[in-house]
Scaffold this motif. Structure first.
Motif, short mmCIF file in Angstrom:
data_model
loop_
_atom_site.label_atom_id
_atom_site.label_comp_id
_atom_site.label_asym_id
_atom_site.label_seq_id
_atom_site.Cartn_x
_atom_site.Cartn_y
_atom_site.Cartn_z
N VAL A 117 0.83 -1.20 0.00
CA VAL A 117 0.00 0.00 0.00
C VAL A 117 0.87 1.25 0.00
O VAL A 117 1.89 1.31 0.70
CB VAL A 117 -0.93 0.01 1.24
CG1 VAL A 117 -1.82 1.23 1.23
CG2 VAL A 117 -1.77 -1.26 1.29
N PHE A 118 0.44 2.26 -0.77
CA PHE A 118 1.16 3.54 -0.86
C PHE A 118 0.22 4.69 -0.49
O PHE A 118 -0.99 4.62 -0.73
CB PHE A 118 1.69 3.80 -2.27
CG PHE A 118 2.36 2.62 -2.93
CD1 PHE A 118 3.42 1.98 -2.31
CD2 PHE A 118 1.94 2.16 -4.17
CE1 PHE A 118 4.04 0.90 -2.91
CE2 PHE A 118 2.56 1.08 -4.78
CZ PHE A 118 3.62 0.45 -4.16
N GLY A 253 -12.21 9.84 -2.26
CA GLY A 253 -10.81 10.14 -2.50
C GLY A 253 -9.85 9.40 -1.59
O GLY A 253 -8.63 9.57 -1.69
N MET A 254 -10.40 8.56 -0.71
CA MET A 254 -9.54 7.80 0.20
C MET A 254 -10.13 6.41 0.37
O MET A 254 -10.80 6.10 1.35
CB MET A 254 -9.41 8.48 1.56
CG MET A 254 -8.40 7.80 2.47
SD MET A 254 -8.44 8.46 4.14
CE MET A 254 -7.07 7.57 4.85
N GLU A 255 -9.90 5.57 -0.60
CA GLU A 255 -10.40 4.21 -0.52
C GLU A 255 -9.60 3.41 0.50
O GLU A 255 -8.40 3.61 0.68
CB GLU A 255 -10.31 3.53 -1.90
CG GLU A 255 -11.22 4.15 -2.95
CD GLU A 255 -11.23 3.36 -4.23
OE1 GLU A 255 -10.54 2.33 -4.31
OE2 GLU A 255 -11.94 3.77 -5.17
N ASN A 256 -10.27 2.51 1.18
CA ASN A 256 -9.63 1.56 2.09
C ASN A 256 -8.77 2.24 3.16
O ASN A 256 -7.56 2.03 3.25
CB ASN A 256 -8.76 0.58 1.29
CG ASN A 256 -9.55 -0.18 0.25
OD1 ASN A 256 -10.68 -0.59 0.50
ND2 ASN A 256 -8.96 -0.35 -0.93
N PRO A 257 -9.38 3.05 4.04
CA PRO A 257 -8.59 3.75 5.06
C PRO A 257 -7.87 2.82 6.02
O PRO A 257 -6.80 3.17 6.53
CB PRO A 257 -9.62 4.62 5.77
CG PRO A 257 -10.94 3.97 5.50
CD PRO A 257 -10.82 3.40 4.13
N VAL A 258 -8.44 1.64 6.31
CA VAL A 258 -7.76 0.72 7.23
C VAL A 258 -6.47 0.23 6.60
O VAL A 258 -5.43 0.13 7.27
CB VAL A 258 -8.69 -0.45 7.61
CG1 VAL A 258 -7.95 -1.51 8.42
CG2 VAL A 258 -9.89 0.07 8.40
N HIS A 259 -6.50 -0.06 5.31
CA HIS A 259 -5.26 -0.43 4.62
C HIS A 259 -4.30 0.75 4.55
O HIS A 259 -3.11 0.62 4.85
CB HIS A 259 -5.57 -0.90 3.19
CG HIS A 259 -5.98 -2.34 3.08
ND1 HIS A 259 -7.20 -2.80 3.51
CD2 HIS A 259 -5.33 -3.41 2.56
CE1 HIS A 259 -7.29 -4.10 3.27
NE2 HIS A 259 -6.16 -4.50 2.71
N LEU A 260 -4.81 1.90 4.15
CA LEU A 260 -3.93 3.03 3.89
C LEU A 260 -3.25 3.53 5.16
O LEU A 260 -2.03 3.68 5.22
CB LEU A 260 -4.72 4.16 3.23
CG LEU A 260 -5.12 3.90 1.77
CD1 LEU A 260 -6.10 4.96 1.29
CD2 LEU A 260 -3.89 3.87 0.87
N VAL A 261 -4.03 3.79 6.20
CA VAL A 261 -3.45 4.28 7.45
C VAL A 261 -2.76 3.14 8.19
O VAL A 261 -1.63 3.29 8.68
CB VAL A 261 -4.53 4.92 8.34
CG1 VAL A 261 -3.94 5.31 9.69
CG2 VAL A 261 -5.14 6.12 7.66
N GLY A 262 -3.43 1.98 8.26
CA GLY A 262 -2.87 0.86 9.01
C GLY A 262 -1.52 0.43 8.49
O GLY A 262 -0.56 0.29 9.26
N VAL A 263 -1.42 0.24 7.19
CA VAL A 263 -0.17 -0.27 6.61
C VAL A 263 0.88 0.83 6.51
O VAL A 263 2.01 0.67 6.99
CB VAL A 263 -0.43 -0.91 5.24
CG1 VAL A 263 0.88 -1.36 4.60
CG2 VAL A 263 -1.38 -2.10 5.38
N THR A 264 0.52 1.96 5.87
CA THR A 264 1.56 2.95 5.58
C THR A 264 1.96 3.77 6.79
O THR A 264 3.13 4.14 6.93
CB THR A 264 1.11 3.90 4.45
OG1 THR A 264 -0.06 4.62 4.87
CG2 THR A 264 0.80 3.14 3.18
N ALA A 265 1.05 4.08 7.69
CA ALA A 265 1.40 4.90 8.85
C ALA A 265 1.78 4.06 10.06
O ALA A 265 2.78 4.33 10.72
CB ALA A 265 0.23 5.83 9.21
N MET A 266 1.00 3.02 10.34
CA MET A 266 1.18 2.24 11.56
C MET A 266 2.10 1.03 11.39
O MET A 266 2.53 0.43 12.37
CB MET A 266 -0.18 1.78 12.08
CG MET A 266 -1.10 2.92 12.48
SD MET A 266 -2.84 2.41 12.73
CE MET A 266 -2.67 1.15 13.99
#
Length: 314
Positions: A117-118, A253-266
């Motif tokens: 994920v990016f 404009g922000m699909e899949n927030p659990v993937h996006l925040v979970g993977v890239t930030a956390m």
């Protein structure tokens, strides 16, 4: 129902929930660092009955069990069909095949690596998205960094059962309050280093005839509001009987927030599309919802994930 966070609030999670630099600039494990040797010993101590339970779907290359299933390929290169009579030919033979599949998606049980994920052209810890390239694949965070396997305490939070439902409604969202209600009902508490599995009952729904499923316009899962809760509890990995994000998407404009925040930030590793029905039955029978959970990903250099078979041991 609790109020969902706004898009601006979810976007702020990239900063407020970030684990960038927490385990060093060259860290490859992300939240897996939260699984300590002591945590593994704690998980091992949960094995008292010797009962094992798979949390994965079968991979079927013959029939599709889901509309989104991009059928895996199994091409037999050697079979037992044309062997010669042992009296006139060789007595030996062997079978072999080519296996290929697209596992990212909504059907195959698989583990997403931190290279999957990016956001804003970056991966976890600020690594440029270009580090996943066509020739070498993922040069950072490939699935092979978990080549020693993952072993920790697994916890099932059965939100569907807590709500008295066979399965959650289409596009129903799970909030932290739902997780805590499941904790209270089950007498368990999620703690640092746990692998947390969320049961929505979607795997049960997939098994019944289509005319008995009701509304299929969406898929239930974690609401983005769960992300601060997961961060505060120190969860190392999450999984669900869905793809871990609600469908249809809730934030433009922000699909899949659990993937996006979970993977890239956390730096949170995700197990998508578990089959948690057998685990649900085992937990109810044992009247306990914590167990040893083992995941042994393929040591595939450059891969952004792989199919997995998580095994719960009681």
């Amino acid at each position: 129902m609790p109020n969902a966070p706004s898009l601006d609030e979810v976007l702020s999670y990239f900063e407020t929930l970030s684990n960038w630099g927490r385990w060093g600039a060259d860290d490859q494990l992300g939240a897996i660092n939260l699984i300590s040797p002591a945590k593994r010993r704690e998980a091992a101590a949960l094995v008292t009955e010797g009962i094992t339970v798979s949390c994965a779907w079968d991979i079927n290359s013959v029939t599709a069990h889901d509309p989104s299933y991009r059928r895996p390929q199994r091409i037999m290169l050697g079979t037992g069909e044309d062997l010669q009579d042992p009296a006139t030919g060789d007595r030996w033979g062997f079978a072999w095949e080519f296996l290929g599949l697209i596992y990212h998606g909504f059907a195959v049980t698989h583990l997403d690596s931190l290279a999957h994920v990016f956001w804003d052209k970056k991966m976890y810890n600020g690594v440029p998205a270009e580090h996943v390239a066509s020739e070498k694949g993922a040069q950072d965070y490939a699935i092979s960094v978990l080549g020693q396997g993952v072993n920790s305490r697994g916890v099932l939070l059965d939100v569907a059962a807590t709500k008295g439902k066979d399965w959650l409604d289409a596009d129903e969202t799970v909030f932290p309050e739902d997780l805590e209600a499941a904790e209270q009902r089950q007498g368990v508490q999620v703690s640092e280093g746990d692998i947390l599995l969320l049961r929505t009952g979607h795997a049960r729904k997939r098994r019944v005839p289509k005319d008995q499923r009701g509304d299929e316009s969406g898929i239930p899962s974690w609401q983005a509001a769960c992300l601060p809760w997961l961060h505060a509890r120190g969860v190392a990995m999450i999984g669900s009987d869905t793809a871990n994000d609600v469908a249809p998407q809730q934030y433009e404009g922000m699909e899949n927030p659990v993937h996006l925040v979970g993977v890239t930030a956390m730096g949170l590793w995700l197990i998508d599309n578990c089959d948690l029905e057998a685990l649900h039955e085992a937990c109810e029978a044992q009247q306990r919802w914590a167990f040893q959970l083992t995941i042994a990903p393929l040591r595939w250099l450059g891969a952004t994930g792989c199919p997995v078979n998580p095994i719960a041991v009681f």
